[in-house]
Scaffold this motif. Structure first.
Motif, PDB file in Angstrom:
ATOM      1  N   PRO A 212       0.843  -1.200   0.000  1.00 41.64           N
ATOM      2  CA  PRO A 212       0.000   0.000   0.000  1.00 41.64           C
ATOM      3  C   PRO A 212       0.880   1.253   0.000  1.00 41.64           C
ATOM      4  N   PRO A 213       0.413   2.348  -0.593  1.00 36.05           N
ATOM      5  CA  PRO A 213       1.210   3.579  -0.567  1.00 36.05           C
ATOM      6  C   PRO A 213       1.321   4.131   0.858  1.00 36.05           C
TER       7      PRO A 213
ATOM      8  N   CYS B  65      11.879   2.250   5.052  1.00 41.39           N
ATOM      9  CA  CYS B  65      11.707   2.006   3.621  1.00 41.39           C
ATOM     10  C   CYS B  65      10.408   2.659   3.137  1.00 41.39           C
ATOM     11  N   PRO B  66      10.465   3.403   2.023  1.00 45.57           N
ATOM     12  CA  PRO B  66       9.250   4.057   1.543  1.00 45.57           C
ATOM     13  C   PRO B  66       8.223   3.086   0.951  1.00 45.57           C
ATOM     14  N   ARG B  67       8.631   1.864   0.635  1.00 43.83           N
ATOM     15  CA  ARG B  67       7.688   0.896   0.062  1.00 43.83           C
ATOM     16  C   ARG B  67       6.996   0.066   1.131  1.00 43.83           C
ATOM     17  N   CYS B  68       7.761  -0.538   2.047  1.00 43.77           N
ATOM     18  CA  CYS B  68       7.160  -1.434   3.037  1.00 43.77           C
ATOM     19  C   CYS B  68       7.029  -0.797   4.421  1.00 43.77           C
ATOM     20  N   GLY B  69       7.823   0.231   4.707  1.00 44.63           N
ATOM     21  CA  GLY B  69       7.771   0.876   6.013  1.00 44.63           C
ATOM     22  C   GLY B  69       8.450   0.087   7.114  1.00 44.63           C
ATOM     23  N   GLN B  70       9.092  -1.021   6.793  1.00 39.35           N
ATOM     24  CA  GLN B  70       9.710  -1.880   7.799  1.00 39.35           C
ATOM     25  C   GLN B  70      11.231  -1.778   7.817  1.00 39.35           C
TER      26      GLN B  70
ATOM     27  N   PHE C 206       7.417   7.929  -3.480  1.00 38.86           N
ATOM     28  CA  PHE C 206       5.966   8.070  -3.414  1.00 38.86           C
ATOM     29  C   PHE C 206       5.411   8.745  -4.671  1.00 38.86           C
ATOM     30  N   TYR C 207       6.082   9.809  -5.122  1.00 41.89           N
ATOM     31  CA  TYR C 207       5.612  10.555  -6.288  1.00 41.89           C
ATOM     32  C   TYR C 207       6.235  10.089  -7.596  1.00 41.89           C
ATOM     33  N   LYS C 208       7.016   8.997  -7.538  1.00 42.38           N
ATOM     34  CA  LYS C 208       7.667   8.414  -8.712  1.00 42.38           C
ATOM     35  C   LYS C 208       8.480   9.466  -9.482  1.00 42.38           C
ATOM     36  N   ALA C 209       9.232  10.270  -8.743  1.00 47.71           N
ATOM     37  CA  ALA C 209      10.062  11.296  -9.348  1.00 47.71           C
ATOM     38  C   ALA C 209      11.255  10.657 -10.038  1.00 47.71           C
ATOM     39  N   GLU C 210      11.568  11.144 -11.199  1.00 43.07           N
ATOM     40  CA  GLU C 210      12.734  10.657 -11.924  1.00 43.07           C
ATOM     41  C   GLU C 210      13.308  11.787 -12.753  1.00 43.07           C
ATOM     42  N   GLU C 211      14.468  11.534 -13.312  1.00 39.60           N
ATOM     43  CA  GLU C 211      15.140  12.544 -14.098  1.00 39.60           C
ATOM     44  C   GLU C 211      14.309  12.898 -15.323  1.00 39.60           C
ATOM     45  N   GLY C 212      14.289  14.173 -15.648  1.00 37.98           N
ATOM     46  CA  GLY C 212      13.533  14.629 -16.819  1.00 37.98           C
ATOM     47  C   GLY C 212      14.112  14.091 -18.116  1.00 37.98           C
TER      48      GLY C 212
END
Length: 122
Positions: free
Chosen positions: A6-7, A19-24, A113-119
């Protein structure tokens, strides 16, 4: 076997260094060094590049009050240099060093969370 996660809000995970994905799993290997991957879910942290973001926020929100304290000491009391070091030095260290890790964790978690990546050019 791909598990659905879950987000999780960046403030909840990043500030705690999780961890931003699992929180563990732990995000950091040292004070500011990122782990290569999460030990709980295996998320690869190579996407993370907070660059100078944490230092910028600390400069804006912690160093300016430190400088104002030093100027106030000088103007109000004509404090000698040893007094400046004794008062302003510890204040600066106490307000600049501790926020670096939570801010870096928050920026890394926000990138995930916001799926930021290089332009990229289209």
């Amino acid at each position: 076997m791909d598990t659905e996660y879950p987000p999780l809000p960046p403030m909840q995970t990043g500030i705690r260094g999780r961890c931003p994905r699992c929180g563990q799993g732990h995000m950091f290997r040292g004070f500011l060094t990122l782990q290569p991957q999460c030990e709980a879910c295996g998320l690869d942290y190579s996407f993370a590049d907070p660059a100078d973001g944490p230092a910028f926020f600390v400069i804006c929100f912690a160093c300016i009050p430190s400088v104002l304290l030093g100027v106030w000491l000088e103007v109000a009391f004509s404090a000698p240099i040893w007094m400046q070091f004794l008062v302003t030095g510890p204040f600066m260290l106490a307000t600049c060093i501790p926020p670096l890790r939570p801010l870096k964790g928050w920026l890394v978690a926000s990138q995930y969370f916001y799926k930021a990546e290089e332009g990229k050019l289209a």
